[in-house]
Scaffold this motif. Structure first.
Motif, PDB file in Angstrom:
ATOM      1  N   LYS A 282       5.529   5.231   9.683  1.00 27.87           N
ATOM      2  CA  LYS A 282       5.729   5.297   8.224  1.00 27.87           C
ATOM      3  C   LYS A 282       5.310   6.660   7.685  1.00 27.87           C
ATOM      4  O   LYS A 282       5.997   7.256   6.855  1.00 27.87           O
ATOM      5  CB  LYS A 282       4.865   4.241   7.526  1.00 27.87           C
TER       6      LYS A 282
ATOM      7  N   LEU B 153      -6.451   6.941   8.816  1.00 25.67           N
ATOM      8  CA  LEU B 153      -6.580   5.477   8.714  1.00 25.67           C
ATOM      9  C   LEU B 153      -7.929   5.091   8.127  1.00 25.67           C
ATOM     10  O   LEU B 153      -8.038   4.153   7.338  1.00 25.67           O
ATOM     11  CB  LEU B 153      -6.439   4.840  10.095  1.00 25.67           C
TER      12      LEU B 153
ATOM     13  N   ILE C 242      -7.721   5.437   4.389  1.00 26.59           N
ATOM     14  CA  ILE C 242      -7.011   4.400   3.606  1.00 26.59           C
ATOM     15  C   ILE C 242      -7.664   3.024   3.787  1.00 26.59           C
ATOM     16  O   ILE C 242      -7.660   2.220   2.872  1.00 26.59           O
ATOM     17  CB  ILE C 242      -5.488   4.350   3.907  1.00 26.59           C
TER      18      ILE C 242
ATOM     19  N   TYR D  22     -10.711   2.989   1.219  1.00 31.91           N
ATOM     20  CA  TYR D  22     -10.346   3.772   0.027  1.00 31.91           C
ATOM     21  C   TYR D  22     -11.355   3.611  -1.107  1.00 31.91           C
ATOM     22  O   TYR D  22     -11.562   4.510  -1.905  1.00 31.91           O
ATOM     23  CB  TYR D  22      -8.918   3.433  -0.428  1.00 31.91           C
TER      24      TYR D  22
ATOM     25  N   LYS E  35      -1.062   8.409   0.630  1.00 30.93           N
ATOM     26  CA  LYS E  35      -1.187   6.947   0.496  1.00 30.93           C
ATOM     27  C   LYS E  35      -2.501   6.589  -0.187  1.00 30.93           C
ATOM     28  O   LYS E  35      -2.567   5.718  -1.050  1.00 30.93           O
ATOM     29  CB  LYS E  35      -1.097   6.317   1.894  1.00 30.93           C
TER      30      LYS E  35
ATOM     31  N   TYR F 142      -2.342   6.870  -3.807  1.00 29.90           N
ATOM     32  CA  TYR F 142      -1.671   5.696  -4.405  1.00 29.90           C
ATOM     33  C   TYR F 142      -2.648   4.525  -4.512  1.00 29.90           C
ATOM     34  O   TYR F 142      -2.718   3.844  -5.535  1.00 29.90           O
ATOM     35  CB  TYR F 142      -0.468   5.322  -3.529  1.00 29.90           C
ATOM     36  N   LEU F 143      -3.439   4.317  -3.430  1.00 33.11           N
ATOM     37  CA  LEU F 143      -4.337   3.158  -3.398  1.00 33.11           C
ATOM     38  C   LEU F 143      -5.430   3.246  -4.467  1.00 33.11           C
ATOM     39  O   LEU F 143      -5.804   2.243  -5.056  1.00 33.11           O
ATOM     40  CB  LEU F 143      -4.983   3.024  -2.006  1.00 33.11           C
TER      41      LEU F 143
END
Lengths: 204, 551
Positions: free
Chosen positions: A30, A82, A85, A88, A114, A117-118
């Motif tokens: 992704k 990783l 995220i 987070y 990402k 966004y989180l």
């Protein structure tokens, strides 16, 4: 041209082939397809990185702290990403983080995007002397030069969570607001008397 | 008082033995394609075939400013080279859907790539890719008959059902094709596999035009064209192997949408209080018509023949003991009927009746069809702020049968899924007799969920991020647990690697949603089907109704 779907699939399989678990490999697929859509060389960096880790066990930080480094080796951008995220909320509390000795730092960008966004905030990353801004997983703002780069290692990567603040003054906002009111129409007495809720007392 | 029907239990519906009994319905993609595109303009733009039928043809589908084109390349193929297997490298014909009308340069570019299929490259201007082989027996018979001024044998044609069999239809970013995100906002393709269904429909027209052309060139003075009524009875065959099976595991959110929509349709229909007499008549009419399809369902597969016999017996029982005793004015007729069917019929019969119950209800179905797509990215992220206890109880709720399975026995682990090196296609192998299990694909979901549940027991309400750090090998199923929690039909509630696995059930599930008929298993790992048999022809599509599948 390779499609985004092909980039995702091949990156995922390659990640599994070099030893990441399937679940991590899915994240890699992704991330690489997303970063390629922003025009950053995800595939080139990933390919180069995977060639270097055939004989070593890649590792991320044990836990996310203000300053992150491993004593005997450099940080893996995938496990580091990783960790960001997956943790987070802690990252948002720490606000400014440093990573020392990070391999292929451009591979960290899609994870930070990402992350942005989180936690719902923009994030500024410095990769040694280059600056990039991630914006809620919608875009990555980077110097055009960075897009074609393959960066093997960064001595220092810093991540700064930017607070949600206006980029303009109150004065500017009020001026603009005033202009916008010129699209409004003055209510008549008749409309006040017959509009929704007319005749009712609101403190009942 | 209005009764409220619950959706059927995913733990019953999502068993492979049940999913392998699904049939086509009004929700099927072949039918929804024709409903969506019936008002579009279909046209043959180019037809440059030589006397033997080899060359290039282009068909367009257009409305307002939008055009899609099928580009066909018919090639010579020695009989010894013809193979339906995915490992083949040459085919009688190759096809691509081009976004817009192709220029001469586009056609030349496609000519150099499309016949090569997987080793060629398409561009973002192409949307689907396919190839097909002739059914030699039927194809030659049709040419011989038409060129001699006769129509071919109707019985033979109906029995086989097609002139060409496709052996793969690729879309969504494969081999350089456009990614789904590029076109997903177009309203006309807001349904799964729309472009692939378009390709197959247009290929069918090409097969008619090609046989008419060859027959005419062979005998210009005597030849006749294939009768239109006969043409309608010819569809497109498809040989499908294991490639299709992992798809439904790899796309859990999409699988949920398909099954959920079917269950929601059934729920809404069962909740109808006052069923109109004509609605029951429509149901009965299509039950009668559909029997023709069952009676023409020919296969050498013992597995399938048992299922066909079950279905025939179910229908007899249903007609004799239920339909003959209908009281029209009873409230909640469909609900009562469904309850009877569920009690007395086998899964084959139940799912057949469920499909037919949708026939009278355009108003319900047409609103549900657009929900049969899915935005997979929306469900990708793992909510790592949750606790291990929350995940464990979620598993106990979503996978009650799976966590009771015993994976210590060899028979529960008999198989593994892998990607073949020579053709990059999914395959199934015996874990204990064949090499490669260490390269297993992440498709043993039940086994991994069970393992996840066991490992979670040693955590005490800790953050999921901690669990993931220590159990990276189970990250893929942690993701799935959160998907299934929100989308209960996203997971097959069965063991996909056990010794009793029938992969054909997975194929049939997917193909029933396509709208395929006449499932003809050639082993437990591949089957042949027919698509668009009975469908309106290209020139009459705008006059078609939605019940062509029963013609």
């Amino acid at each position: 041209m390779q499609s985004s779907s092909e980039i995702n699939t091949i990156s995922k399989r390659a990640a599994r082939a070099v030893g990441y678990s399937w679940g991590v490999a899915e994240e890699v697929g992704k991330c690489i397809s997303s970063i390629e859509m922003f025009g950053i060389s995800g595939v080139e960096n990933l390919n180069n990185y995977f060639k270097t880790i055939k004989d070593i066990e890649p590792e991320g930080p044990k836990q996310i702290e203000k300053n992150n480094k491993l004593n005997d080796k450099s940080l893996c951008p995938i496990y580091t990403g990783l960790k960001l995220i997956d943790n987070y909320k802690s990252v948002d509390r720490i606000k400014a983080l440093t990573f020392i000795n990070l391999d292929y730092p451009l591979l960290l960008l899609p994870f930070v995007n990402k992350l942005s966004y989180l936690i719902g905030k923009r994030i500024e990353i410095s990769i040694d002397d280059m600056n990039v801004e991630c914006n809620l997983n919608i875009c990555v703002l980077a110097d055009h030069q960075i897009k074609s780069l393959i960066i093997k290692k960064a001595n220092t990567v810093t991540i700064n969570i930017l607070e949600n603040e206006d980029s303009f003054s109150n004065k500017t906002w009020n001026e603009l607001y005033k202009m916008s009111t010129e699209t409004f129409v003055e209510e008549t007495e008749l409309s006040k008397q017959t509009g929704a809720g007319a005749g009712l007392r609101d403190n009942d | 008082m209005k009764i409220e029907i619950q959706h059927r239990d995913p733990n019953q519906i999502m068993k492979l033995s049940r999913l392998g009994c699904f049939h086509q319905s009004k929700l099927s993609f072949l039918r929804s394609f024709i409903r969506e595109f019936k008002d579009w303009k279909f046209k043959n733009e180019l037809f440059e075939l030589n006397e033997e039928g080899y060359g290039t043809a282009v068909y367009s589908v257009s409305q307002n400013d939008r055009t899609y084109s099928l580009v066909c390349f018919a090639n010579t193929l020695d009989d010894s080279e013809r193979s339906d297997r995915v490992i083949a490298t040459k085919w009688d014909a190759a096809f691509v859907i081009h976004d817009g009308l192709p220029s001469k340069n586009d056609i030349q570019r496609l000519r150099e790539n499309v016949p090569k299929q997987e080793v060629g490259r398409c561009s973002f201007k192409e949307l689907a890719l396919s190839r097909a082989n002739r059914s030699v027996r039927i194809f030659n018979h049709v040419i011989d008959s038409l060129s001699n001024g006769k129509q071919p044998d109707k019985k033979l044609l109906t029995e086989v059902g097609y002139l060409y069999r496709t052996t793969a239809v690729y879309g969504s970013g494969k081999f350089g094709l456009a990614d789904r995100y590029r076109i997903k906002d177009r309203p006309e393709i807001n349904g799964p596999f729309r472009i692939e269904m378009m390709l197959v429909y247009l290929v069918r027209q090409f097969t008619f035009d090609q046989v008419n052309h060859i027959a005419h060139k062979k005998n210009p003075n005597k030849s006749v064209k294939l009768d239109l009524e006969l043409s309608r009875q010819i569809g497109i065959g498809n040989s499908t192997g294991l490639g299709m099976a992992p798809f439904i595991i790899n796309h859990p959110t999409l699988l949920h949408q398909w099954i959920y929509v079917r269950e929601e349709a059934l729920k809404q229909i069962r909740e109808i209080k006052n069923v109109k007499k004509n609605e029951i008549e429509i149901f009965k009419k299509f039950l009668q018509l559909s029997k023709k399809n069952i009676n023409n369902w020919n296969t050498d597969s013992e597995f399938q023949n048992i299922k066909i016999t079950q279905l025939k017996e179910d229908i007899k029982k249903f007609e004799k003991y239920y339909l003959c005793n209908i009281i029209f004015n009873k409230e909640y007729f469909w609900n009562e009927m469904y309850q009877w069917v569920e009690k007395y019929l086998t899964h084959e019969g139940v799912e057949y009746v469920v499909s037919l119950m949708m026939e009278p209800y355009d108003n319900i179905i047409n609103l549900l069809v657009p929900q049969m797509s899915s935005d997979e990215d929306q469900y990708f992220d793992i909510p790592t702020n949750r606790s291990t206890d929350q995940l464990k109880s979620s598993i106990e709720k979503s996978y009650p049968n799976i966590i009771k399975m015993d994976f210590s026995a060899d028979k529960s682990n008999e198989n593994f899924w892998y990607i073949s090196k020579n053709k990059e296609e999914p395959r199934l192998a015996s874990r204990f007799n064949e090499p490669g299990a260490e390269l297993e694909q992440p498709l043993a979901i039940a086994r991994d969920i069970k393992e996840l549940h066991i490992r979670l027991s040693s955590y005490n309400n800790e953050e999921l991020s901690i669990f993931l750090e220590e159990n990276s090998d189970l990250r893929h199923v942690v993701r799935r647990c959160h998907i299934v929690e929100k989308l209960p039909y996203a997971e097959i509630q069965d063991n996909s690697i056990g010794s009793e696995l029938m992969p054909i059930d997975m194929l049939r599930l997917k193909l029933s949603f396509f709208g395929a008929q006449k499932f003809d298993p050639r082993s437990d790992k591949w089957l042949r089907i027919c698509m668009y048999q009975g469908a309106p022809l290209m020139h009459e599509i705008n006059k078609s109704n939605d019940t062509w599948i029963y013609n």
